[in-house]
Design an enzyme around this catalytic site. Structure first.
Site, PDB file in Angstrom:
ATOM      1  N   ARG A 262       3.587  24.249  -7.679  1.00 52.55           N
ATOM      2  CA  ARG A 262       3.502  22.974  -8.404  1.00 52.55           C
ATOM      3  C   ARG A 262       4.112  21.653  -7.956  1.00 52.55           C
ATOM      4  O   ARG A 262       5.342  21.669  -6.972  1.00 52.55           O
ATOM      5  CB  ARG A 262       3.989  22.827 -10.266  1.00 52.55           C
ATOM      6  CG  ARG A 262       3.973  24.041 -11.234  1.00 52.55           C
ATOM      7  CD  ARG A 262       2.558  22.771 -11.240  1.00 52.55           C
ATOM      8  NE  ARG A 262       1.676  23.971 -12.266  1.00 52.55           N
ATOM      9  CZ  ARG A 262       0.819  24.550 -12.037  1.00 52.55           C
ATOM     10  NH1 ARG A 262       0.180  24.258 -11.002  1.00 52.55           N
ATOM     11  NH2 ARG A 262       0.247  25.368 -13.094  1.00 52.55           N
ATOM     12  N   GLU A 291      -2.124  14.282  -8.235  1.00 51.35           N
ATOM     13  CA  GLU A 291      -3.676  15.388  -7.511  1.00 51.35           C
ATOM     14  C   GLU A 291      -5.041  14.248  -7.718  1.00 51.35           C
ATOM     15  O   GLU A 291      -5.052  13.976  -8.957  1.00 51.35           O
ATOM     16  CB  GLU A 291      -3.684  16.300  -7.968  1.00 51.35           C
ATOM     17  CG  GLU A 291      -2.935  17.545  -7.626  1.00 51.35           C
ATOM     18  CD  GLU A 291      -2.532  18.883  -7.693  1.00 51.35           C
ATOM     19  OE1 GLU A 291      -3.441  19.318  -8.039  1.00 51.35           O
ATOM     20  OE2 GLU A 291      -1.155  19.647  -6.939  1.00 51.35           O
ATOM     21  N   HIS A 309      -5.244  22.438  -3.556  1.00 51.41           N
ATOM     22  CA  HIS A 309      -5.154  23.294  -4.584  1.00 51.41           C
ATOM     23  C   HIS A 309      -5.844  25.103  -5.371  1.00 51.41           C
ATOM     24  O   HIS A 309      -6.581  24.661  -6.548  1.00 51.41           O
ATOM     25  CB  HIS A 309      -5.313  22.239  -6.555  1.00 51.41           C
ATOM     26  CG  HIS A 309      -4.106  23.240  -7.681  1.00 51.41           C
ATOM     27  ND1 HIS A 309      -3.484  21.679  -8.875  1.00 51.41           N
ATOM     28  CD2 HIS A 309      -3.791  24.223  -7.773  1.00 51.41           C
ATOM     29  CE1 HIS A 309      -2.642  22.546  -9.438  1.00 51.41           C
ATOM     30  NE2 HIS A 309      -2.876  24.279  -9.382  1.00 51.41           N
TER      31      HIS A 309
END
Length: 556
Positions: A262, A291, A309
């Site tokens: 994370r 993000e 990601h």
């Protein structure tokens, strides 16, 4: 929140088609609308009972408030930091995830990142695509080429090191911070490369981690010993900025860092400073605090490998997560069971045939205690008696809290999901104790006592067959236990005065109602408790009150 009444589910992100197919086969209506804006989501969620998301959809308090019928948010993946779990809990909305669905994919990506850091594979591949052949090119992060003066004043020359000269993993030390499913998968895979694995986890014991080859150490001992660090913790206040300026300073110079967990676990500003100074030799990042990241300094650093990601972005993980979350929601809708619960863990027991009636009993006892004690605030103790109830405190405690709140003035719908939180806010503290010894005749099944501390109010009950019954109120025992179901009228009156029952019968006759059952207790201080089962609640108890010491109605 009434479980088992799910009808319509919204899927707000792209998921494997099997997710929709399983939901539909389970009798649910499904809407697939990936890429919704915030405003569109607020409109679409209003009439949905379930919502399935990945990581892009932000399930905020505003979204939850707009979701008038929402019962469950399903996260097709592990982390739920895109879901306001506290707001969901407060509203009684269940949050579930698929903690095992993407574990292997995330672990494999982490291992790939470690290999890429060790051998600079992405940089070399990019160089080849530019038409270069930089096998012998000098410079780069491991280059120490150049002239200098030694500490004794002697002119020295350090040979040039090729830019893509890497390092072997064999013999290097890998620190794994977080030894859950993903962390241990990474550790066992990297051990195959000959890496020594050390780690830290506040929950997993050293004995357990030793079974998969990880030596647990305090963090202060980990920093100076490792060549590589990989993080696999949830994003919590205690893990935010786990790697920071202070911890980087304690590490070996040139330490390599991987974050596929994370964004925010690694302080991005501190990481950039460590890279610029050479304290950190390289970093591989699949996640970022924001993000996509707007500040590109970290992404553009030559010693940083980054991905958008992709930890769960494999066909297998997507299929697994989609399948698992769909099956979990169908099981919830059909009353088969609950798995993957993030909040309201007590509910996971609510579907088991053997625990359902005990949860119903605990809630009913809480309501009776609230009505008898005429208060919601204070300390309530739940005492389970008998070996069969040894582990029952965890799910009976929120059930008692739910019953207490429902018997008071709580306006919000109270469920096992939000009962503990709402109880704390109402000034109600519910604790549990247990004794293996239960009095006869309940020694083989168990007994539950619920007491309002610093008052004489106590209610005791058990389960007969599958029916919750009350055995005692404030020390007065019912020789024939009274069932706790349907509309009930409970009153306390002088044992010598039979006028209360006669008056009640007259009231029922006038109202067109029926007396379905009647149970009276032993006499305490000249008074008895009576529990009367009614066909429907009475609208006015005015005529009855002069004949009783106290009276209340409840519908269980």
């Amino acid at each position: 929140m009434a479980l088992g009444t799910l009808q319509k589910v919204l899927i707000s992100e792209s998921l494997d088609p099997c997710c929709r197919e399983i939901l539909q086969a389970g009798g649910l209506r499904v809407q697939e609308k990936p890429g919704l804006s915030k405003e569109e989501l607020l409109r679409e969620i209003r009439d949905c009972d379930g919502l399935i998301v990945r990581s892009a959809t932000k399930v905020t308090a505003e979204v939850l408030e707009a979701a008038e019928r929402l019962q469950v948010v399903g996260r097709a993946g592990t982390g739920v930091d895109n879901v306001d779990v506290e707001a969901a809990t407060r509203k009684g909305v269940l949050v579930m995830n698929t903690p095992t669905g993407n574990s292997l994919s995330a672990a494999e990506l982490t291992c790939g990142m470690i290999l890429c850091l060790a051998r600079q594979i992405p940089q070399a591949a990019a160089s080849m695509k530019e038409g270069k052949w930089d096998r012998k090119k000098v410079g780069g992060r491991w280059s120490t080429s150049g002239w200098g003066v030694s500490m004794w004043g002697v002119l020295t020359h350090t040979p040039c090191t090729p830019q893509y000269m890497g390092m072997e993993l064999n013999g290097k030390t890998l620190a794994v911070l977080g030894l859950g499913r993903i962390g241990r998968e990474v550790a066992t895979r990297m051990q195959a490369f000959g890496m020594k694995t050390i780690g830290y986890d506040p929950i997993i014991t050293a004995d357990v981690s030793a079974t998969f080859g990880v030596e647990q150490l305090p963090l202060e001992q980990i920093w100076p010993r490792c060549d590589f660090i990989t993080v696999h913790t949830p994003l919590l206040p205690s893990t935010t900025g786990l790697l920071n300026d202070s911890t980087f300073a304690k590490c070996r110079r040139g330490v390599q860092v991987v974050n596929c967990a994370r964004g925010g676990i690694v302080d991005e500003g501190a990481l950039l400073r460590a890279l610029q100074s050479g304290q950190c030799g390289g970093a591989a990042l699949d996640v970022f605090t924001q993000e996509p990241p707007k500040d590109r300094d970290l992404v553009n650093h030559p010693n940083v490998i980054s991905c958008p990601h992709l930890g769960a972005s494999t066909r297998e993980a997507q299929s697994r997560c989609g399948k698992e979350i769909a099956m979990q929601i169908v099981d919830m809708a059909t009353g088969k069971g609950l798995t993957g619960i993030v909040n309201g863990q007590a509910l996971s027991k609510a579907f088991a045939p053997q625990t359902k009636p005990w949860i119903t009993l605990a809630r009913a006892l809480g309501t009776v205690l609230c009505m008898a004690g005429k208060q919601v605030q204070g300390s309530v103790q739940v005492c389970t008696l008998g070996t069969p109830l040894k582990e029952a405190g965890s799910y009976l405690t929120p059930a008692v809290a739910a019953g207490m709140l429902a018997g008071g003035t709580q306006k919000k719908e109270v469920t096992l999901v939000n009962a503990t939180l709402l109880a704390q806010e109402a000034g109600l503290k519910v604790t549990a104790t247990h004794s293996d010894v239960a009095p006869e005749p309940d020694s083989s099944t168990g007994l539950v006592q619920v007491s309002l501390q610093c008052t004489p109010h106590q209610v005791t009950g058990t389960v007969q067959g599958s029916t919750p019954v009350v055995r005692q109120i404030n020390g007065a025992t019912f020789k024939q236990p009274a069932p706790l179901s349907g509309p009930l009228l409970i009153y306390r009156a002088k044992a010598s005065d039979t006028s209360a029952l006669a008056t009640l019968t007259g009231l029922l006759s006038k109202a067109g109602g029926q007396l379905l059952s009647y149970h009276c207790s032993s006499t305490v201080a000249g008074e008895q408790w009576s529990i009367v089962g009614l066909s429907a609640p009475l609208s006015n108890l005015g005529e009855l009150k002069p004949h009783v010491t106290e009276v209340f109605q409840l519908h269980l």
